[in-house]
Design a protein around this motif. Structure first.
Motif, PDB file in Angstrom:
ATOM      1  N   THR A   1       0.817  -1.209   0.000  1.00  0.00           N
ATOM      2  CA  THR A   1       0.000   0.000   0.000  1.00  0.00           C
ATOM      3  C   THR A   1       0.849   1.257   0.000  1.00  0.00           C
ATOM      4  O   THR A   1       1.935   1.289   0.599  1.00  0.00           O
ATOM      5  CB  THR A   1      -0.936  -0.008   1.228  1.00  0.00           C
ATOM      6  N   VAL A   2       0.356   2.297  -0.664  1.00  0.00           N
ATOM      7  CA  VAL A   2       1.023   3.604  -0.679  1.00  0.00           C
ATOM      8  C   VAL A   2       0.042   4.665  -0.190  1.00  0.00           C
ATOM      9  O   VAL A   2      -1.179   4.497  -0.261  1.00  0.00           O
ATOM     10  CB  VAL A   2       1.531   3.971  -2.092  1.00  0.00           C
ATOM     11  N   LEU A   3       0.596   5.759   0.300  1.00  0.00           N
ATOM     12  CA  LEU A   3      -0.190   6.907   0.751  1.00  0.00           C
ATOM     13  C   LEU A   3       0.161   8.086  -0.149  1.00  0.00           C
ATOM     14  O   LEU A   3       1.336   8.422  -0.311  1.00  0.00           O
ATOM     15  CB  LEU A   3       0.138   7.232   2.207  1.00  0.00           C
TER      16      LEU A   3
ATOM     17  N   ASN B   1      -7.445  -2.308  -3.853  1.00  0.00           N
ATOM     18  CA  ASN B   1      -8.356  -1.532  -3.026  1.00  0.00           C
ATOM     19  C   ASN B   1      -7.838  -0.109  -2.925  1.00  0.00           C
ATOM     20  O   ASN B   1      -6.637   0.121  -2.972  1.00  0.00           O
ATOM     21  CB  ASN B   1      -8.455  -2.163  -1.632  1.00  0.00           C
ATOM     22  N   HIS B   2      -8.744   0.842  -2.785  1.00  0.00           N
ATOM     23  CA  HIS B   2      -8.326   2.223  -2.573  1.00  0.00           C
ATOM     24  C   HIS B   2      -9.437   2.999  -1.895  1.00  0.00           C
ATOM     25  O   HIS B   2     -10.606   2.613  -1.961  1.00  0.00           O
ATOM     26  CB  HIS B   2      -7.947   2.902  -3.895  1.00  0.00           C
ATOM     27  N   PHE B   3      -9.073   4.063  -1.209  1.00  0.00           N
ATOM     28  CA  PHE B   3     -10.062   4.994  -0.667  1.00  0.00           C
ATOM     29  C   PHE B   3      -9.398   6.348  -0.456  1.00  0.00           C
ATOM     30  O   PHE B   3      -8.168   6.461  -0.365  1.00  0.00           O
ATOM     31  CB  PHE B   3     -10.683   4.480   0.641  1.00  0.00           C
TER      32      PHE B   3
ATOM     33  N   GLU C   1      -3.948   0.250  -2.327  1.00  0.00           N
ATOM     34  CA  GLU C   1      -3.328  -1.063  -2.145  1.00  0.00           C
ATOM     35  C   GLU C   1      -3.215  -1.759  -3.497  1.00  0.00           C
ATOM     36  O   GLU C   1      -4.220  -2.002  -4.164  1.00  0.00           O
ATOM     37  CB  GLU C   1      -4.151  -1.930  -1.194  1.00  0.00           C
ATOM     38  N   PHE C   2      -1.995  -2.071  -3.895  1.00  0.00           N
ATOM     39  CA  PHE C   2      -1.760  -2.830  -5.121  1.00  0.00           C
ATOM     40  C   PHE C   2      -1.914  -4.324  -4.840  1.00  0.00           C
ATOM     41  O   PHE C   2      -1.866  -4.764  -3.689  1.00  0.00           O
ATOM     42  CB  PHE C   2      -0.358  -2.555  -5.665  1.00  0.00           C
TER      43      PHE C   2
ATOM     44  N   ARG D   1      13.442   8.278   0.210  1.00  0.00           N
ATOM     45  CA  ARG D   1      12.520   7.457  -0.576  1.00  0.00           C
ATOM     46  C   ARG D   1      11.590   6.690   0.362  1.00  0.00           C
ATOM     47  O   ARG D   1      12.045   5.920   1.212  1.00  0.00           O
ATOM     48  CB  ARG D   1      13.297   6.452  -1.435  1.00  0.00           C
ATOM     49  N   SER D   2      10.302   6.917   0.210  1.00  0.00           N
ATOM     50  CA  SER D   2       9.330   6.214   1.045  1.00  0.00           C
ATOM     51  C   SER D   2       8.121   5.825   0.191  1.00  0.00           C
ATOM     52  O   SER D   2       8.136   5.975  -1.031  1.00  0.00           O
ATOM     53  CB  SER D   2       8.890   7.100   2.211  1.00  0.00           C
ATOM     54  N   ARG D   3       7.068   5.361   0.850  1.00  0.00           N
ATOM     55  CA  ARG D   3       5.810   5.047   0.153  1.00  0.00           C
ATOM     56  C   ARG D   3       4.758   6.126   0.418  1.00  0.00           C
ATOM     57  O   ARG D   3       3.565   5.890   0.294  1.00  0.00           O
ATOM     58  CB  ARG D   3       5.298   3.675   0.600  1.00  0.00           C
TER      59      ARG D   3
END
Length: 584
Positions: free
Chosen positions: A76-78, A102-104, A116-117, A144-146
């Protein structure tokens, strides 16, 4: 997988910014995903408030839930998004890196997306095409992050589009809304279940908590590869409410386990390490370094405080993007085990969580609990009191901790710092209770039980599920389930305990009176649980009693006699109803 096509969007890693720390209001803007995910959410939502129903679905272990959530978070990424963005184009752009599971969207100092991939490789693909932002007057720290920042390449040329999704609140309902829902309920059981449904953590909020821990783990991993940051406490024990803090545990034990599996032959290879005089000093040094890293390099981490001389050293900070107030500790495995125990108790019977949420809400409405440390009863103490009360029913609704220990097998054995923390972890091997009492009855008798409890001489002990003589003089003694020599309510003052007892007695009396004179649903008047949550209930009752000019001792005596005479008609044995008076 190269990103091509739209040419509209630019992804930038979001670097840490110092700004005012505020409590944001979350709003869910979209939660599209797979159909299966939507069905799971509906099943979880509906199943969480069904009281007294027998759920025959196999229940997952606490460790299994944590593992699934952590793997989910790693995919998942933000993303911080522009306020006006086409959801369709946004998803099409990200889908170039792999299918999205999934995403929101939610709001917290701007618009954010949690995506979410299906595969973790998609995250690496997205990172590979992301650049570090260029600053005119400031310098960016290249981390470097998500956690990304999404910008439109040509904002002026983009059409004004809102996400095509329904808005839904991610915060607790207002007092006005809550009272409307409670007043419109059909029964007190329905009221308790409604309160649970409105205050419990949502699926999206839970995902965001695990993602936040995963992002902090990425930062800590720069110093301690293969470390794990696990959520514990209210975020995972099934008793967390919307807006509660996020407790994190920095687990370094996995590093040692990883290397142990690699040993072979006649030699033993060990890392060269720094030595310090004690484990506490090692904990303080580790948290000091992590705290500095979060403060200087952690995107979205603001207001970092290093509280290293506390009994349990910690780093406190605000994760601004998620809106969570976070406490990071290490060497605190007993707290994680306590979370697992509460998770088991909450999953054994659907009445447990509904009763705990209502008692906590009642306590907060009357200022019996507070977010500020002091002489108040804590939510953890209240939860243990509810569990103890349910162990005292006939038949018991919840088993004792000692009984759960007898069901444990070899793989359940757990000794932490010399404390026996062993109990069965497989929920499916615990026989459900045959008790069918309603939530309305349990609520009334909880107040009656502790309104009459002999706090002056007895302690509360969920290991054995019975009162014991107090080993010390503290007004309230609740034995720590694992560190049995500790009193988890040692901070509670006599005046606060007496306030709790007085309110419990009055609440029992109010519910008893309303049995005889319950308002009609069409009147929309507060009744049942709604009446108990009115902050002015205790004061108004006290004022009314003062007008009658009755001595305090006479008022308490009359109230107790009224309660006891009513309960004596239904009492046949020691079924959990206390008949011992409290200290005057």
């Amino acid at each position: 997988m190269a990103a091509r096509g739209l040419g509209l969007l630019t992804l930038l890693p979001l670097c840490a910014r110092r700004s005012q720390v505020l409590r944001p209001i979350h709003r869910l803007l979209s939660r599209a995903g797979t159909v299966a995910a939507d069905v799971r959410r509906e099943e979880q939502s509906s199943g969480s408030v069904e009281t007294g129903s027998e759920d025959r679905t196999p229940k997952k272990k606490f460790s299994e839930v944590q593992k699934e959530r952590r793997e989910q978070a790693k995919r998942t990424v933000l993303i911080h998004c522009p306020n006006k963005i086409s959801e369709k184009k946004f998803l099409k752009y990200l889908s170039q890196h792999g299918p999205i599971n999934n995403h929101f969207f939610y709001e917290s100092f701007g618009l954010y997306a949690v995506v979410e991939f299906c595969q973790q490789e998609s995250v690496a693909s997205l990172q590979s095409v992301t650049r570090t932002p260029s600053m005119d007057t400031e310098a960016a720290i290249p981390f470097r992050s998500r956690f990304f920042n999404l910008r439109l390449k040509s904002p002026s040329n983009q059409p004004s589009e809102q996400p095509h999704a329904q808005c839904s609140s991610q915060s607790s309902p207002s007092s006005k809304k809550l009272f409307e829902l409670l007043c419109d309920a059909e029964s007190i059981d329905d009221q308790l279940n409604t309160l649970l449904k409105e205050f419990q953590l949502t699926e999206e909020n839970t995902r965001l908590r695990y993602l936040t821990c995963s992002l902090i783990e990425d930062i800590a991993g720069a110093y301690f590869p293969d470390c794990t940051v696990r959520p514990f406490g209210s975020s995972v024990n099934s008793f967390g409410k919307l807006g509660c803090d996020l407790d994190m545990f920095l687990d370094l034990d996995e590093i040692g386990k990883f290397s142990a599996h690699k040993t072979s032959g006649n030699f033993l290879m060990e890392f060269q390490v720094k030595n310090v005089p004690s484990e506490r000093i090692a904990t303080q040094k580790i948290l000091s370094v992590i705290g500095e890293c979060l403060d200087h390099f952690g995107p979205g981490c603001v207001g970092v405080q290093k509280i290293l001389n506390a009994r349990c050293p910690l780093v406190r900070f605000s994760h601004q993007a998620s809106g969570f107030q976070c406490d990071l500790t290490t060497n605190n495995r007993i707290a994680l085990k306590s979370s697992e125990l509460l998770y088991i108790y909450g999953a054994l019977d659907s009445r447990v969580r509904a009763l705990v949420f209502s008692i906590r809400c009642w306590a907060r409405a009357h200022s019996l609990t507070s977010s500020i440390p002091g002489a108040w009863i804590t939510n953890f103490s209240l939860t243990i009191m509810v569990i103890f009360f349910l162990q005292r029913r006939s038949p018991p609704i919840l088993p004792t901790l000692d009984y759960l220990k007898t069901l444990a097998d070899a793989e359940d054995k757990c000794i932490i710092e010399g404390h026996n923390c062993t109990f069965i972890r497989d929920l499916n091997r615990i026989k459900p209770s045959g008790n069918t009492e309603t939530l309305e009855l349990l609520l009334k008798e909880f107040f009656e039980y502790f309104g009459n409890f002999a706090f002056n001489k007895n302690s509360i002990n969920i290991r054995q599920g019975r009162e014991q003589n107090k080993p010390e003089s503290s007004p309230l003694h609740i034995q720590n389930p694992f560190e049995t020599s500790l009193n988890i309510s040692k901070n509670v003052s006599q005046s606060q305990l007496q306030k709790f007892v007085d309110l419990a007695r009055e609440s029992a009396w109010i519910l008893q009176q309303q049995d005889q004179d319950r308002p009609s649903p069409s009147s929309h008047q507060p009744w049942g649980l709604a009446t108990l949550l009115l902050p002015s209930v205790a004061n108004s009752l006290c004022l009314a009693k003062k007008k009658k000019k009755k001595p305090a001792s006479e008022r308490i005596k009359n109230l107790l006699e009224s309660i006891k005479s009513s309960s004596a008609e239904n009492s046949t044995d020691t079924n959990g109803k206390s008949t011992v008076s409290t200290q005057p």
